[in-house]
Scaffold this active site. Structure first.
Site, PDB file in Angstrom:
ATOM      1  CB  ALA A  65     -46.626  82.415  13.482  1.00 25.56           C
ATOM      2  N   GLY A 108     -45.976  80.360   8.605  1.00 31.49           N
ATOM      3  CA  GLY A 108     -44.492  80.995   8.909  1.00 31.49           C
ATOM      4  C   GLY A 108     -43.939  80.813   8.603  1.00 31.49           C
ATOM      5  CD  GLU A 111     -45.106  83.528   5.419  1.00 30.25           C
ATOM      6  OE1 GLU A 111     -44.580  83.403   6.993  1.00 30.25           O
ATOM      7  OE2 GLU A 111     -45.771  85.037   5.556  1.00 30.25           O
ATOM      8  CD  GLU A 131     -50.650  80.845   7.551  1.00 31.01           C
ATOM      9  OE1 GLU A 131     -51.391  80.527   6.253  1.00 31.01           O
ATOM     10  OE2 GLU A 131     -49.574  81.434   7.676  1.00 31.01           O
TER      11      GLU A 131
END
Ligand code: CAA
Length: 257
Positions: A65, A108, A111, A131
């Site tokens: 992200a 992300g 993911e 993260e």
């Protein structure tokens, strides 16, 4: 539909979404995730498309992200913007999704790959959830999706330590379907996608629903869903065609109806 942060193209019945923010290693900002999901939904509705591939470029799938976009967030700003709601829509996609991964596939982006049904990776691919090193944790499904694939202990090790793991290790744990030479990742993903596009689309769709359900339903509930889908497949022209072609000793020609 304007999609400046992704490239979209088709090869036969395969729809391809290429992440395109090369200056920031394809970091996924909200706009980019919106674009990906809108395009997945458009392909899912498009009867000319049977399989979708999500890819990065030759060097990176994506580095997670967008940290710049996130850093000033507050709990309330996120509650109001609800940035992860769009991710839930990915779980509703009915057609097969293949992640085609070169280089970093982190946070992300990992993911996003885990939301896909299959992952084809290059020898250069690196998977992980960094993260924890940013003082946060996965937020787009990582703790759930990875744990379902590799189990609790291994998932905790991966997510707690925040390290990157190579494609071979991801393959040995069942995260990745195939590892190929880095320069062949897209070719292999496309080969796989084309082979899948040849199968009866309604069977493929019902199989996806039933296999995914196995992760959430009890054995009996899952068997019931499987049986319902098996019966429903007999409502398709492709079931007639598939069985007729077998009897006539010729290849079937599936139309997706
Ligand atoms: N967000 C925003 N920008 C990013 C980024 C990210 N996730 N990852 C890389 N970039 C930017 C860098 O800031 C840099 O920009 P500038 O050239 O303007 O400085 C550019 O992309 C190139 O990156 P690096 O110079 O860092 O490249 P590198 O090859 O030295 O390192 C890397 C590569 C190890 C992947 C490193 O970029 C990195 O650690 N990136 C962050 C990875 C990360 O923490 N991802 C998780 C994000 S949080 C998340 O994903 C939460 C969630 O679950 C939803």
């Amino acid at each position: 539909m304007s999609h400046p942060l992704i490239k979209v193209y088709e090869e036969g019945q395969v729809g391809v979404i290429e992440l395109h923010r090369p200056n920031v290693l394809n970091a996924l900002n909200r706009q980019m995730v919106d674009e990906i999901v809108e395009q997945l939904e458009a392909y899912d509705r498009n009867t000319d498309i049977r399989v979708m591939i999500i890819k990065g470029n030759e060097k990176v799938f994506a580095a997670g992200a967008d940290i710049d976009e996130m850093m000033e967030e507050t709990p309330l700003s996120m509650e109001l913007a609800n940035p992860f709601a769009v991710w839930d829509r990915m779980t509703l996609i009915k057609k097969p999704l293949i992640a085609s991964v070169n280089g970093f596939c982190l946070g992300g982006a990992f993911e996003l790959a885990l939301h896909c049904d299959l992952i084809i990776a290059g020898e250069d691919a690196k998977f992980g959830f960094p993260e924890v090193k940013l003082g946060v944790m996965p937020g787009a499904g990582g703790t759930q999706l990875l744990t379902k694939v590799i189990g609790k202990r291994q998932a905790l090790e991966w997510i707690w330590l925040g390290e990157s793991f190579k494609a071979d290790e991801a393959k040995s744990l069942g995260i990745v379907n195939r590892v190929v030479a880095s320069e062949l990742v897209y070719e292999e993903s496309m080969r796989f996608a084309q082979a899948l596009a040849e199968q009866a689309p309604i069977s493929v769709r019902f199989i996806k629903e039933a296999v995914h359900a196995a992760e959430d339903l009890s054995l009996m509930e899952g068997m019931k869903l499987e049986r319902k889908n098996f019966y429903l497949a007999f409502d398709s022209e492709d079931q007639k065609e598939g069985m007729k072609a077998f009897v006539e000793k010729r290849p079937p020609h599936f139309k997706g109806v």
